[in-house]
Design a protein around this motif. Structure first.
Motif, PDB file in Angstrom:
ATOM      1  N   SER A  30       6.989  -6.130   6.468  1.00 35.43           N
ATOM      2  CA  SER A  30       5.574  -5.812   6.277  1.00 35.43           C
ATOM      3  C   SER A  30       5.254  -4.369   6.611  1.00 35.43           C
ATOM      4  O   SER A  30       4.180  -3.900   6.333  1.00 35.43           O
ATOM      5  N   VAL A  32      -0.227  -4.113  -2.232  1.00 33.72           N
ATOM      6  CA  VAL A  32       0.373  -4.811  -1.092  1.00 33.72           C
ATOM      7  C   VAL A  32       1.808  -5.205  -1.427  1.00 33.72           C
ATOM      8  O   VAL A  32       2.737  -4.974  -0.631  1.00 33.72           O
ATOM      9  N   HIS A  33       2.011  -5.808  -2.585  1.00 32.42           N
ATOM     10  CA  HIS A  33       3.374  -6.198  -2.996  1.00 32.42           C
ATOM     11  C   HIS A  33       4.276  -4.979  -3.090  1.00 32.42           C
ATOM     12  O   HIS A  33       5.452  -5.016  -2.676  1.00 32.42           O
ATOM     13  N   GLU A  63      -3.175  -8.224   2.309  1.00 28.22           N
ATOM     14  CA  GLU A  63      -3.060  -9.248   1.270  1.00 28.22           C
ATOM     15  C   GLU A  63      -4.249 -10.203   1.301  1.00 28.22           C
ATOM     16  O   GLU A  63      -4.814 -10.555   0.256  1.00 28.22           O
ATOM     17  N   GLN A  64      -4.625 -10.626   2.500  1.00 26.80           N
ATOM     18  CA  GLN A  64      -5.767 -11.528   2.622  1.00 26.80           C
ATOM     19  C   GLN A  64      -7.036 -10.868   2.078  1.00 26.80           C
ATOM     20  O   GLN A  64      -7.821 -11.493   1.361  1.00 26.80           O
ATOM     21  N   ARG A  82      -6.942 -10.719  -1.740  1.00 28.49           N
ATOM     22  CA  ARG A  82      -7.237 -12.020  -2.353  1.00 28.49           C
ATOM     23  C   ARG A  82      -8.717 -12.368  -2.230  1.00 28.49           C
ATOM     24  O   ARG A  82      -9.284 -13.029  -3.116  1.00 28.49           O
ATOM     25  N   ASP A  85      -0.167  -8.130   5.939  1.00 29.01           N
ATOM     26  CA  ASP A  85      -0.685  -9.498   5.879  1.00 29.01           C
ATOM     27  C   ASP A  85      -2.208  -9.485   5.773  1.00 29.01           C
ATOM     28  O   ASP A  85      -2.800 -10.222   4.981  1.00 29.01           O
ATOM     29  N   LEU A 144      -3.919  -6.069  -4.654  1.00 25.24           N
ATOM     30  CA  LEU A 144      -2.836  -7.008  -4.360  1.00 25.24           C
ATOM     31  C   LEU A 144      -1.501  -6.435  -4.829  1.00 25.24           C
ATOM     32  O   LEU A 144      -0.469  -6.598  -4.154  1.00 25.24           O
ATOM     33  N   CYS A 152       0.919  -7.966 -11.024  1.00 24.64           N
ATOM     34  CA  CYS A 152      -0.480  -7.706 -10.691  1.00 24.64           C
ATOM     35  C   CYS A 152      -1.048  -6.577 -11.543  1.00 24.64           C
ATOM     36  O   CYS A 152      -2.191  -6.668 -12.031  1.00 24.64           O
ATOM     37  N   ARG A 206       5.485  -3.841   0.195  1.00 21.95           N
ATOM     38  CA  ARG A 206       6.508  -4.749   0.744  1.00 21.95           C
ATOM     39  C   ARG A 206       7.831  -4.641   0.009  1.00 21.95           C
ATOM     40  O   ARG A 206       8.813  -5.277   0.389  1.00 21.95           O
TER      41      ARG A 206
END
Length: 204
Positions: A172, A115-116, A92-93, A96, A89, A112, A128, A119
């Protein structure tokens, strides 16, 4: 030859006194070399001052660009560290935020996607990485020739994994496999000049 006095007849033969005829012209001719030398010296000094100012400006711009590049490196690598730590989490922040702060480089989309991928969201990760490819193709002078190929290969692997996405954990803390973007070496990006912001990719 004796010097003509001010009140002597002018040597030009006009019959006028020298001071009322050619005196000013002759004085100007005598002073011309000295005046020209002074003007040249002033121009030289002005040019040197301008060069020093340009150098100082370039130095300040280079220092600012270097600091910005180092800040980008730190922010980009921080996302990788968060992914490895399973703090997705936060990762991801941070990714971004990269997109917002540094829209002129591809790092935000790359991170990003990582991160995906961590997950198990392979379709989103592939999207992305496609954006990374679009960015790279729009700025080909900044990248090595093989840079796009590494992302194309990664997209193929991710798309092959999409049908199995439902059986993979999407929490996560999902572990990264050996083909994940967070474990692959990032291809080198060509330096685009003296300390341009985001001129190189960031070691992971």
């Amino acid at each position: 030859m004796p010097k003509t006095g001010r009140n002597d007849p002018c040597p030009c033969g006009s019959g006028k006194k020298y001071k009322h005829c050619c005196l000013e012209k002759d004085q100007a001719d005598e002073l011309a070399p000295a005046i020209a030398q002074r003007v040249a010296l002033q121009a030289q000094k002005a040019n040197q001052a301008a060069q020093r100012k340009d150098y100082q400006t370039e130095l300040l711009e280079s220092q600012a660009a270097l600091q910005e590049s180092q800040a980008l490196d730190a922010a980009s690598n921080a996302v990788v560290d968060l992914v490895h730590a399973g703090r997705l989490d936060e990762a991801e922040q941070a990714a971004r935020e990269l997109l917002v702060r540094y829209p002129e480089v591809h790092d935000g989309y790359d991170r990003l996607g990582m991160v995906h991928e961590a997950r198990g969201q392979f379709r989103e990760a592939a999207d992305c990485y496609r954006k990374v490819i679009e960015f790279t193709r729009a700025n080909p002078e900044d990248y090595d020739a093989g840079f796009v190929d590494s992302f194309l290969e990664l997209i193929v692997k991710l798309e092959a994994s999409v049908p199995r996405q439902n059986v993979r954990s999407t929490t996560s803390t999902a572990p990264l496999d050996e083909n994940s973007s967070a474990s692959r070496p990032t291809p080198a990006r060509i330096a685009s000049g003296p300390a341009t912001r985001g001129s190189s990719l960031h070691a992971m």
